[in-house]
Design a protein around this motif. Structure first.
Motif: not given
Length: 341
Positions: A239-260
């Motif tokens: 649980q957090a007010d802000v969740i960041t992902m630095g150069m993470i989403l681009h590592d995955w296919n669409l299914e995994r992106k949506l999961q994250l």
């Protein structure tokens, strides 16, 4: 009509790997670190670096012509020195050193990009997995030196974006931040340093967490930035007010992106936000060449992974439940895609 046409841009791009390899070899050899101590003649520099006589003067003059070195004088007595940029960014002792990305490009990516044509024909990765069958991260994590190199590369390429995110985004309404896939803890430390009211957590796999704790301590931020082991596809998001992902989403296919993105949405409170920092491709897919090349690099590294546009992110965010989105331009080709719950 044809008399006004020039092949220069075609030839320069087609042979761009020449200049690229000259710079990468210079970083590998430590040219800019040696010259950070002061100007040297070509012969002095050759001896310090342990190079063959054939390297002088062509190698150093090539770096000069490419804009990476300066030179005073002509001939054997001429002295070479760093430019302001190479002194700042490519001296290994500089706090702003970003050569880690170039070291990884030289050690890994340069040869893998030689198989781009095969990647385009097959859609299959052309990195270590091509020869061993092991996923990229499994190969990286089994070799501590290679893992450290990868972490340094990510830090070097991300520093400018993370610094500008800390400066430009309004963190004042929030109290906690969780950086998913936080690597060395760089993003969390930069944001916490800029915003003393925030408590930040950097989350990554156990072997990376050990590196992060060391780096956070070196920055003197251990009292406000915590590193915790975390598997973002298997462990519940904190649980957090802000969740960041630095150069993470681009590592995955669409299914995994949506999961994250779904997992982030579920962990955020109403009014919280997800911030994804990547080299977002412009919506018209015409201008951000680096973002597009990065997406091809994801093909080489992972096969089905890809970079994305701000419009793509907005569509996915609304699909998983976020109420609005925005794009915040950062350094050069980098941007932050932001989704609010």
């Amino acid at each position: 009509m044809t008399a006004s046409l020039s092949p220069d841009r075609i030839l320069q791009t087609g042979a761009a790997f020449w200049g690229s390899k000259a710079l990468l070899s210079a970083v590998e050899l430590g040219v800019f670190t040696v010259l950070a101590e002061g100007p040297l003649t070509g012969e002095q520099l050759r001896v310090r670096l342990g190079l063959h006589q054939r390297a002088v003067p062509d190698f150093f003059d090539t770096l000069l012509a490419l804009g990476f070195l300066q030179r005073e004088g002509q001939g054997a007595r001429a002295c070479y020195s760093n430019t302001a940029e190479t002194q700042h960014f490519l001296d290994r002792r500089s706090p702003a050193y970003m050569g880690g990305m170039l070291e990884m490009a030289n050690d890994r990516l340069y040869r893998f990009w030689g198989d781009l044509t095969q990647a385009l024909r097959t859609g299959q990765p052309q990195n270590e997995i091509k020869h061993t069958g092991e996923p990229l991260f499994a190969k990286l994590y089994e070799d501590p030196a290679r893992l450290e190199q990868f972490m340094a590369a990510m830090s070097g390429i991300s520093a400018g974006n993370f610094t500008l995110l800390a400066e430009k985004f309004d963190f004042s309404p929030y109290l906690t931040l969780a950086d998913v896939g936080g690597a060395t803890g760089q993003l969390a430390c930069l944001v916490a340093a800029r915003h003393p009211h925030l408590y930040c957590t950097s989350l990554d796999l156990p072997k990376v967490t050990d590196i992060a704790r060391r780096k956070i301590a070196e920055r003197g931020m251990s009292d406000r930035v915590q590193a915790q082991p975390f598997d973002f596809f298997n462990d519940p998001f904190p649980q957090a007010d802000v969740i960041t992902m630095g150069m993470i989403l681009h590592d995955w296919n669409l299914e995994r992106k949506l999961q994250l993105m779904r997992r982030a949405w579920a962990a955020l409170p109403p009014g919280g936000c997800l911030i994804a920092v990547d080299n977002l491709i412009d919506d018209e897919r015409r201008h951000n060449a680096f973002g597009l090349l990065m997406s091809l690099n994801m093909l080489i590294e992972f096969g089905d992974a890809f970079d994305y546009t701000g419009a793509d992110f907005s569509r996915w965010a609304r699909q998983v439940g976020f109420r609005r989105t925005e794009v915040l331009p950062l350094a050069g080709p980098g941007s932050a895609a932001i989704a609010y719950k």
